[in-house]
Scaffold this motif. Structure first.
Motif, PDB file in Angstrom:
ATOM      1  N   THR A   1     -43.688  -7.501  14.098  1.00 39.86           N
ATOM      2  CA  THR A   1     -43.327  -6.683  13.005  1.00 39.86           C
ATOM      3  C   THR A   1     -44.172  -5.320  13.014  1.00 39.86           C
ATOM      4  N   ILE A   2     -45.456  -5.437  13.448  1.00 42.05           N
ATOM      5  CA  ILE A   2     -46.219  -4.218  13.785  1.00 42.05           C
ATOM      6  C   ILE A   2     -45.616  -3.320  15.016  1.00 42.05           C
ATOM      7  N   TRP A   3     -45.197  -4.177  15.967  1.00 33.63           N
ATOM      8  CA  TRP A   3     -44.303  -3.504  17.103  1.00 33.63           C
ATOM      9  C   TRP A   3     -43.211  -2.641  16.790  1.00 33.63           C
ATOM     10  N   TYR A   4     -42.487  -3.206  15.849  1.00 35.08           N
ATOM     11  CA  TYR A   4     -41.080  -2.759  15.334  1.00 35.08           C
ATOM     12  C   TYR A   4     -41.565  -1.493  14.278  1.00 35.08           C
ATOM     13  N   VAL A   5     -42.553  -1.762  13.623  1.00 37.35           N
ATOM     14  CA  VAL A   5     -42.947  -0.495  12.734  1.00 37.35           C
ATOM     15  C   VAL A   5     -43.350   0.381  13.348  1.00 37.35           C
ATOM     16  N   VAL A   6     -44.234   0.441  14.699  1.00 40.66           N
ATOM     17  CA  VAL A   6     -44.903   1.594  15.692  1.00 40.66           C
ATOM     18  C   VAL A   6     -43.595   2.205  16.083  1.00 40.66           C
ATOM     19  N   LEU A   7     -42.514   1.466  16.499  1.00 38.21           N
ATOM     20  CA  LEU A   7     -41.392   2.073  17.403  1.00 38.21           C
ATOM     21  C   LEU A   7     -40.436   2.862  16.407  1.00 38.21           C
ATOM     22  N   ASN A   8     -40.496   2.040  15.469  1.00 36.68           N
ATOM     23  CA  ASN A   8     -39.153   2.777  14.263  1.00 36.68           C
ATOM     24  C   ASN A   8     -39.878   3.869  13.791  1.00 36.68           C
ATOM     25  N   ILE A   9     -41.090   3.774  13.028  1.00 31.25           N
ATOM     26  CA  ILE A   9     -41.779   4.947  12.547  1.00 31.25           C
ATOM     27  C   ILE A   9     -42.024   6.125  13.434  1.00 31.25           C
ATOM     28  N   GLY A  10     -42.505   5.780  14.554  1.00 31.39           N
ATOM     29  CA  GLY A  10     -42.711   6.715  15.588  1.00 31.39           C
ATOM     30  C   GLY A  10     -41.238   7.772  15.828  1.00 31.39           C
TER      31      GLY A  10
ATOM     32  N   GLN B   1     -38.467   7.631  14.468  1.00 41.31           N
ATOM     33  CA  GLN B   1     -37.838   8.245  13.388  1.00 41.31           C
ATOM     34  C   GLN B   1     -38.437   9.556  12.833  1.00 41.31           C
ATOM     35  N   THR B   2     -39.645   9.707  12.725  1.00 39.48           N
ATOM     36  CA  THR B   2     -40.601  10.671  11.896  1.00 39.48           C
ATOM     37  C   THR B   2     -40.308  11.617  13.017  1.00 39.48           C
ATOM     38  N   VAL B   3     -40.617  11.522  14.281  1.00 37.67           N
ATOM     39  CA  VAL B   3     -40.520  12.564  15.225  1.00 37.67           C
ATOM     40  C   VAL B   3     -39.217  13.409  15.175  1.00 37.67           C
TER      41      VAL B   3
ATOM     42  N   ILE C   1     -33.559  -2.553  18.147  1.00 36.16           N
ATOM     43  CA  ILE C   1     -33.365  -2.468  16.724  1.00 36.16           C
ATOM     44  C   ILE C   1     -34.144  -1.512  16.098  1.00 36.16           C
ATOM     45  N   ALA C   2     -35.174  -1.085  16.792  1.00 37.05           N
ATOM     46  CA  ALA C   2     -36.112   0.056  16.158  1.00 37.05           C
ATOM     47  C   ALA C   2     -35.067   1.227  16.441  1.00 37.05           C
ATOM     48  N   ALA C   3     -34.284   1.169  17.227  1.00 31.77           N
ATOM     49  CA  ALA C   3     -33.488   2.341  17.638  1.00 31.77           C
ATOM     50  C   ALA C   3     -32.224   2.267  16.841  1.00 31.77           C
ATOM     51  N   ILE C   4     -31.789   1.065  16.581  1.00 35.62           N
ATOM     52  CA  ILE C   4     -30.487   1.239  15.408  1.00 35.62           C
ATOM     53  C   ILE C   4     -31.030   1.799  14.056  1.00 35.62           C
ATOM     54  N   ASN C   5     -32.197   1.168  13.623  1.00 32.05           N
ATOM     55  CA  ASN C   5     -32.653   1.575  12.356  1.00 32.05           C
ATOM     56  C   ASN C   5     -33.139   2.976  12.453  1.00 32.05           C
ATOM     57  N   THR C   6     -33.542   3.571  13.559  1.00 34.65           N
ATOM     58  CA  THR C   6     -33.991   5.014  13.516  1.00 34.65           C
ATOM     59  C   THR C   6     -32.517   5.696  13.303  1.00 34.65           C
ATOM     60  N   TRP C   7     -31.636   5.529  13.862  1.00 36.66           N
ATOM     61  CA  TRP C   7     -30.185   5.966  13.723  1.00 36.66           C
ATOM     62  C   TRP C   7     -30.010   5.637  12.225  1.00 36.66           C
ATOM     63  N   ALA C   8     -30.225   4.666  11.698  1.00 38.19           N
ATOM     64  CA  ALA C   8     -29.660   4.746  10.301  1.00 38.19           C
ATOM     65  C   ALA C   8     -30.391   5.701   9.277  1.00 38.19           C
TER      66      ALA C   8
ATOM     67  N   THR D   1     -32.833   8.119  10.179  1.00 32.94           N
ATOM     68  CA  THR D   1     -33.422   9.526  10.399  1.00 32.94           C
ATOM     69  C   THR D   1     -32.803  10.838   9.436  1.00 32.94           C
ATOM     70  N   GLY D   2     -31.553  10.526   9.168  1.00 32.47           N
ATOM     71  CA  GLY D   2     -30.987  11.747   8.339  1.00 32.47           C
ATOM     72  C   GLY D   2     -31.592  11.784   7.078  1.00 32.47           C
ATOM     73  N   TYR D   3     -31.733  10.644   6.315  1.00 34.15           N
ATOM     74  CA  TYR D   3     -32.426  10.467   5.344  1.00 34.15           C
ATOM     75  C   TYR D   3     -33.911  10.763   5.080  1.00 34.15           C
ATOM     76  N   THR D   4     -34.451  10.632   6.187  1.00 31.60           N
ATOM     77  CA  THR D   4     -36.000  10.984   6.331  1.00 31.60           C
ATOM     78  C   THR D   4     -36.022  12.418   6.378  1.00 31.60           C
ATOM     79  N   ALA D   5     -35.150  13.091   7.237  1.00 34.07           N
ATOM     80  CA  ALA D   5     -34.875  14.510   7.575  1.00 34.07           C
ATOM     81  C   ALA D   5     -34.741  15.240   6.390  1.00 34.07           C
ATOM     82  N   LEU D   6     -33.743  14.749   5.371  1.00 32.49           N
ATOM     83  CA  LEU D   6     -33.347  15.272   4.196  1.00 32.49           C
ATOM     84  C   LEU D   6     -34.868  15.513   3.060  1.00 32.49           C
ATOM     85  N   LEU D   7     -35.545  14.263   3.046  1.00 31.91           N
ATOM     86  CA  LEU D   7     -36.888  14.172   2.566  1.00 31.91           C
ATOM     87  C   LEU D   7     -37.559  15.508   2.836  1.00 31.91           C
ATOM     88  N   LEU D   8     -37.796  15.405   3.988  1.00 37.94           N
ATOM     89  CA  LEU D   8     -38.693  16.361   4.650  1.00 37.94           C
ATOM     90  C   LEU D   8     -38.367  17.778   4.585  1.00 37.94           C
TER      91      LEU D   8
END
Lengths: 287, 293
Positions: B73-82, B84-86, B159-166, B168-175
């Protein structure tokens, strides 16, 4: 030059966003037998609607099997309707009830108000999986498995976030209008319905829309309590459909047709409410 | 006068609160207590629960599968949040400096509107080893078919990449919404002083965005820790547990092995992590709203 570079990057991101959807539709329009040979062009060589027809339950079992399906009965028109009912029920009731509570917490004076609010907000810290197991047992004991009532029950009345969000908004409403209404002889109900609600159209639509979107995406809860054919939601149906695949290889053309159908309602929502949806992100920033 | 008013409010308040309090008591309060109770019992859904003390927790601490699922889970969180946020920061900053287009924003929001189940299916198809588009592309470039979701090392990053795709746009709009609050004249001033875009991003956008960025990060973290749908559709925890995240671990214990007591103990553990994160989120939320009013 800089601007051009910026636009180029945005362009790539837009293509990366859109292309998977295009490929989904493209696959849905491809005959199952052509998947191996016809997998390069942007359009299928011989487009067909058979995949949509069979996931909508419009073909006979034999026809569905001939087109690459398992022959098991599926009817995505029904699942989508179920999902629409599910989302509408939850969004409508949850928004109304949470607005009432948010208003009471923001404006009415009664003993224990702040403590009660604090307890409700503390529930934000409890992850869904924790209450999911006991809620499942509860709904099962009540005999509501595979019934719409059991599926919507946990979120129909409230979510802590909606209460929090709407209270926050009601706190920001100017008090003088309400005070004038009190002088005109209105009670709390009168003020709520005639003054506070009409003034909160924006936030109510925001909460309603976000609730619809999240409910549309719901998977685990409806999977546990609503697997039955009659009230099956579109997300659950996609999962079931994947498991029904006839061979070792999933029934991709059928799955992509069903996936396309699962996107259509939200795409319509985006077309008509896009501006609202986009603006709603300006204030929620949470959930 | 004031005392009569207070009495009236009390009566009205019960009506205003009745549905929410009922919903809260039945579907939040009661199950939370019941869940905590299950975690110290041997409940299996077939028998009545019997108290077993800290047995479940003891077993949990010694369960290598559980620890593995926490690491995964932590591995996923690091990959995904990293990632997605950038990416979201990049997209938000570009939009902020280039365009206010609602059409663009709506387009970027589309993947977020789609159920995770659909996203999972869609990418499972695109990444399919034999017939998927991505492998088709790779093979034509001379790289071989890659088992994105079947290879033990690649499955989680995929899987992290798939959820980054899903997301990123949402996160970008919040930012982006946060960036709109930054006064425009700061950029005009900086640009007169000859500052480049990168410089402006670093010394104006990033510092002023910090409260919103922190909030968005915490919200994404909470979401990431609860990844389930995508994995349930694509890998179901495989290959060999490489994608068995905590949520999936709990789900399997409860609904595949019917170990409700044990699953509840694991859920208590996850609840602790998420509880801390949510407490941080609420603090940030208060902080950011008080800044605006």
């Amino acid at each position: 030059m800089r601007r051009f570079l910026g636009w180029a990057v945005l362009g790539i991101i837009v293509v990366a966003t859109i292309f998977p959807f295009w490929w989904m539709i493209r696959t849905a329009l491809t005959p199952a037998g052509d998947l191996l040979t016809d997998n390069a062009g942007l359009l299928p060589r011989e487009p067909t609607l058979i995949n949509f027809e069979r996931v909508l339950g419009l073909t006979s079992e034999a026809e569905a099997r001939a087109a690459g399906g398992s022959g098991a009965h599926i009817d995505f028109a029904r699942y989508i309707l179920n999902s629409i009912i599910y989302c509408t029920l939850i969004a409508a009731f949850q928004t109304l009830f949470c607005a009432m509570a948010g208003y009471a917490f923001a404006r009415l004076r009664f003993p224990g108000r702040d403590l009660m609010f604090a307890i409700i907000i503390s529930a934000l810290m409890v992850p869904p999986i924790f209450t999911l197991l006991p809620n499942f047992v509860l709904v099962k004991d009540l005999g509501l498995i595979n019934k719409m009532a059991g599926m919507v029950a946990p979120t129909l009345l409230m979510t802590p976030f909606a209460v929090f969000f709407l209270r926050q908004f009601f706190l920001s409403l100017p008090r003088d209008v309400e005070e004038a209404a009190i002088l005109d002889g209105n009670g709390p109900w009168g003020i709520f319905w005639r003054i506070a609600l009409p003034m909160s159209r924006g936030p109510l639509i925001t909460i309603g829309l976000t609730t619809i979107v999240w409910a549309w995406k719901d998977f685990l809860w409806p999977l546990l309590v609503g697997r039955g054919e009659q009230n099956r939601l579109v997300t659950v149906a996609l999962g079931v459909f994947l498991q029904q695949s006839p061979n070792t290889q999933p029934d991709w053309t059928g799955l992509m047709a069903a996936s396309t159908l699962s996107v259509v309602p939200v795409a319509i929502l985006l077309i008509f409410m896009g501006k609202r949806l986009v603006q709603s992100l300006n204030f929620t920033g949470s959930k | 006068m004031s005392s009569t008013k207070q009495r009236d409010d009390r009566r009205a308040a019960w009506w205003f609160l009745a549905p929410v309090l009922t919903g809260f008591a039945v579907f939040y309060g009661y199950p939370a207590i019941r869940g905590a109770w299950y975690s110290v019992t041997d409940y299996t859904m077939l028998s009545t629960p019997a108290f077993v003390g800290a047995d479940n927790y003891d077993k949990l601490v010694h369960d290598s599968q559980f620890w593995r699922s926490l690491l995964v889970t932590i591995w996923y969180v690091v990959l995904n949040i990293g990632s997605q946020t950038v990416l979201a920061l990049l997209v938000a900053a570009l939009m902020h400096r280039l365009t206010r287009s609602v059409l663009l924003r709506a387009t970027l929001l589309l993947p977020w509107l789609v159920p995770n189940v659909t996203v999972g299916l869609l990418w499972m198809w695109l990444l399919d080893t034999n017939l998927g588009f991505v492998n088709h592309l790779l093979t034509s470039l001379g790289v071989g078919p890659v088992g994105f979701l079947t290879d033990a090392t690649l499955a989680m990053p995929s899987i992290a990449a798939i959820n980054t795709w899903a997301y990123t746009g949402y996160t970008a709009l919040l930012l982006y919404a946060g960036m709109l609050q930054i006064p425009q004249y700061l950029y005009e001033g900086a640009s007169i002083d000859g500052a480049g875009e990168w410089r402006m991003f670093r010394s104006i956008t990033l510092p002023l965005l910090r409260p919103i960025l922190a909030l968005v990060l915490v919200v994404s973290l909470i979401g990431s820790f609860q990844i389930f749908d995508t994995i349930a559709v694509t890998t179901q925890g495989d290959p060999a547990g490489a994608t068995r995240v905590l949520y999936y671990f709990i789900y399997q214990q409860a609904f595949s092995y019917f170990q409700m007591g044990y699953a509840s103990a694991a859920a208590v553990f996850l609840a602790l992590i998420l509880g801390i994160l949510t407490a941080v989120q609420l603090r940030l939320l208060r902080a950011s709203t008080s800044d605006l009013t």
